[in-house]
Motif scaffolding. Structure first.
Motif, PDB file in Angstrom:
ATOM      1  N   THR A   1       0.861  -1.184   0.000  1.00  0.00           N
ATOM      2  CA  THR A   1       0.000   0.000   0.000  1.00  0.00           C
ATOM      3  C   THR A   1       0.899   1.236   0.000  1.00  0.00           C
ATOM      4  O   THR A   1       2.034   1.188   0.486  1.00  0.00           O
ATOM      5  CB  THR A   1      -0.940   0.035   1.223  1.00  0.00           C
TER       6      THR A   1
ATOM      7  N   ALA B   1      -3.196   2.739   4.089  1.00  0.00           N
ATOM      8  CA  ALA B   1      -1.893   3.191   3.610  1.00  0.00           C
ATOM      9  C   ALA B   1      -0.790   2.752   4.560  1.00  0.00           C
ATOM     10  O   ALA B   1      -0.999   2.605   5.768  1.00  0.00           O
ATOM     11  CB  ALA B   1      -1.880   4.711   3.458  1.00  0.00           C
TER      12      ALA B   1
ATOM     13  N   LEU C   1      -6.067   8.428  -3.480  1.00  0.00           N
ATOM     14  CA  LEU C   1      -6.149   7.098  -2.886  1.00  0.00           C
ATOM     15  C   LEU C   1      -7.289   6.290  -3.485  1.00  0.00           C
ATOM     16  O   LEU C   1      -7.166   5.074  -3.687  1.00  0.00           O
ATOM     17  CB  LEU C   1      -6.308   7.201  -1.374  1.00  0.00           C
ATOM     18  N   PHE C   2      -8.392   6.945  -3.791  1.00  0.00           N
ATOM     19  CA  PHE C   2      -9.485   6.218  -4.432  1.00  0.00           C
ATOM     20  C   PHE C   2      -9.048   5.699  -5.804  1.00  0.00           C
ATOM     21  O   PHE C   2      -9.350   4.549  -6.169  1.00  0.00           O
ATOM     22  CB  PHE C   2     -10.718   7.097  -4.572  1.00  0.00           C
TER      23      PHE C   2
ATOM     24  N   GLY D   1      -7.738  12.079  -0.840  1.00  0.00           N
ATOM     25  CA  GLY D   1      -8.818  11.112  -0.972  1.00  0.00           C
ATOM     26  C   GLY D   1      -9.056  10.701  -2.415  1.00  0.00           C
ATOM     27  O   GLY D   1      -9.255   9.516  -2.709  1.00  0.00           O
TER      28      GLY D   1
ATOM     29  N   ASP E   1       1.455  -0.151  -6.069  1.00  0.00           N
ATOM     30  CA  ASP E   1       1.128  -0.331  -4.657  1.00  0.00           C
ATOM     31  C   ASP E   1       2.204   0.211  -3.722  1.00  0.00           C
ATOM     32  O   ASP E   1       1.911   0.591  -2.588  1.00  0.00           O
ATOM     33  CB  ASP E   1       0.898  -1.818  -4.353  1.00  0.00           C
TER      34      ASP E   1
ATOM     35  N   ALA F   1      -6.085  -3.016  -1.945  1.00  0.00           N
ATOM     36  CA  ALA F   1      -6.892  -1.979  -1.291  1.00  0.00           C
ATOM     37  C   ALA F   1      -7.957  -2.641  -0.424  1.00  0.00           C
ATOM     38  O   ALA F   1      -8.429  -3.748  -0.728  1.00  0.00           O
ATOM     39  CB  ALA F   1      -7.544  -1.085  -2.331  1.00  0.00           C
TER      40      ALA F   1
ATOM     41  N   TRP G   1      -5.987   5.007  -6.735  1.00  0.00           N
ATOM     42  CA  TRP G   1      -5.097   3.868  -6.501  1.00  0.00           C
ATOM     43  C   TRP G   1      -5.904   2.616  -6.159  1.00  0.00           C
ATOM     44  O   TRP G   1      -5.672   1.530  -6.718  1.00  0.00           O
ATOM     45  CB  TRP G   1      -4.122   4.176  -5.353  1.00  0.00           C
ATOM     46  N   SER G   2      -6.872   2.743  -5.274  1.00  0.00           N
ATOM     47  CA  SER G   2      -7.619   1.587  -4.793  1.00  0.00           C
ATOM     48  C   SER G   2      -8.426   0.918  -5.900  1.00  0.00           C
ATOM     49  O   SER G   2      -8.648  -0.295  -5.875  1.00  0.00           O
ATOM     50  CB  SER G   2      -8.546   1.979  -3.629  1.00  0.00           C
TER      51      SER G   2
ATOM     52  N   GLY H   1      -7.961   4.836   6.765  1.00  0.00           N
ATOM     53  CA  GLY H   1      -9.120   4.186   6.154  1.00  0.00           C
ATOM     54  C   GLY H   1      -8.779   3.372   4.925  1.00  0.00           C
ATOM     55  O   GLY H   1      -9.371   2.320   4.672  1.00  0.00           O
ATOM     56  N   TYR H   2      -7.808   3.852   4.148  1.00  0.00           N
ATOM     57  CA  TYR H   2      -7.400   3.138   2.946  1.00  0.00           C
ATOM     58  C   TYR H   2      -6.303   2.104   3.211  1.00  0.00           C
ATOM     59  O   TYR H   2      -5.862   1.427   2.290  1.00  0.00           O
ATOM     60  CB  TYR H   2      -6.908   4.129   1.887  1.00  0.00           C
TER      61      TYR H   2
ATOM     62  N   LEU I   1      -7.790   9.619   6.477  1.00  0.00           N
ATOM     63  CA  LEU I   1      -7.971   8.998   5.167  1.00  0.00           C
ATOM     64  C   LEU I   1      -6.981   7.862   4.948  1.00  0.00           C
ATOM     65  O   LEU I   1      -7.344   6.773   4.481  1.00  0.00           O
ATOM     66  CB  LEU I   1      -7.786  10.043   4.063  1.00  0.00           C
TER      67      LEU I   1
END
Length: 271
Positions: free
Chosen positions: A129, A155, A260-261, A257, A214, A270, A263-264, A152-153, A149
């Motif tokens: 990550t 990271a 990261l979205f 955000g 990643d 993710a 990336w996910s 939550g992801y 954030l």
């Protein structure tokens, strides 16, 4: 993540540990440790810190029964541990110990994770990550929102450059105690870990045409001045977010955000 704290404060906290403390003993333990410990401001910060393995030997509440009811409702996984640690103190006493009493009437102290453990997490080989890099951030609340954030992801961590302390009480408040769910450290650009560094910049390639690896470092400059020269020189790629013409910028946490979205959406690692 290890529960190890910085040397200063940990011993003090341990001497004041235990849910059986009386109010006067708990307040004395707080005063001994407050200068070197992490302030957990409010029920949610305490909840997250306990959930992610923080050392929390001193926890105070104006109304312990109300705090326990919140835990039963919102965090039953840590309700027993929270109930064992909380000590009820009068409201005026708690107000004198914290900069601003949280509406939940709860505050606690925690040991800060060891820097060596955070650096190992951020710099480990084969990260799955990204690491978020905040380049010379200025706004304490925004930095806290980014850490929330990142947690939550999932990271690998958040690294800040510049003078802002990412463990400042206002940052921890903005992160709702989720500093303990990821690795958070202040580094120089030269100390950043290995990995492809993608830096957000209006002149960069449109992120929609890219897949972010990643193990990337995802770097964000301050809203006012953008990327520092040192960070820009270290970057492997400049990346831009889609934005309507004549709109100057996004809020820092919004930019993180969105990135990261993206990336996910392309990663199997993710959450």
């Amino acid at each position: 993540m290890s529960k190890a704290s910085t040397a200063d404060g940990h011993d003090e906290l341990q001497r004041g540990a235990g849910g059986a403390l009386g109010a006067e003993e708990a307040v004395r333990a707080w005063r001994r440790a407050a200068d070197s410990a992490v302030l957990l401001d409010g029920f949610h910060a305490l909840k997250h810190a306990l959930r992610f393995g923080a050392d929390v030997p001193v926890a105070l509440a104006v109304d312990k029964a109300a705090a326990r009811a919140l835990a039963d409702d919102l965090a039953p996984d840590v309700a027993g541990e929270l109930a064992a640690r909380l000590v009820e103190v009068p409201g005026d006493v708690l107000r004198a110990l914290v900069p601003r009493l949280h509406p939940t009437g709860v505050a606690a102290l925690a040991g800060r994770p060891a820097r060596a453990d955070n650096l190992a997490a951020i710099g480990r080989t084969g990260r799955t990550t990204p690491v978020i890099v905040l380049d010379e951030p200025r706004n304490l609340g925004n930095a806290g929102a980014v850490i929330r954030l990142a947690a939550g992801y999932g990271a690998a961590g958040v690294a800040t450059t510049g003078s802002l302390d990412p463990w400042h009480p206002i940052v921890v408040r903005g992160g709702a105690g989720l500093h303990f769910a990821t690795a958070v450290e202040r580094l120089t650009v030269a100390e950043l870990p290995d990995g492809p560094l993608y830096a957000l910049d209006p002149e960069g390639a449109d992120i929609r045409g890219l897949t972010l690896p990643d193990d990337a470092l995802l770097a964000f400059g301050s809203e006012r001045s953008g990327l520092s020269d040192a960070l820009r020189a270290r970057a492997d790629h400049l990346v831009s977010l889609p934005m309507r013409p004549q709109v100057s910028s996004y809020n820092l946490a919004t930019s993180v955000g969105m990135t990261l979205f993206h990336w996910s959406a392309h990663s199997t690692h993710a959450p």
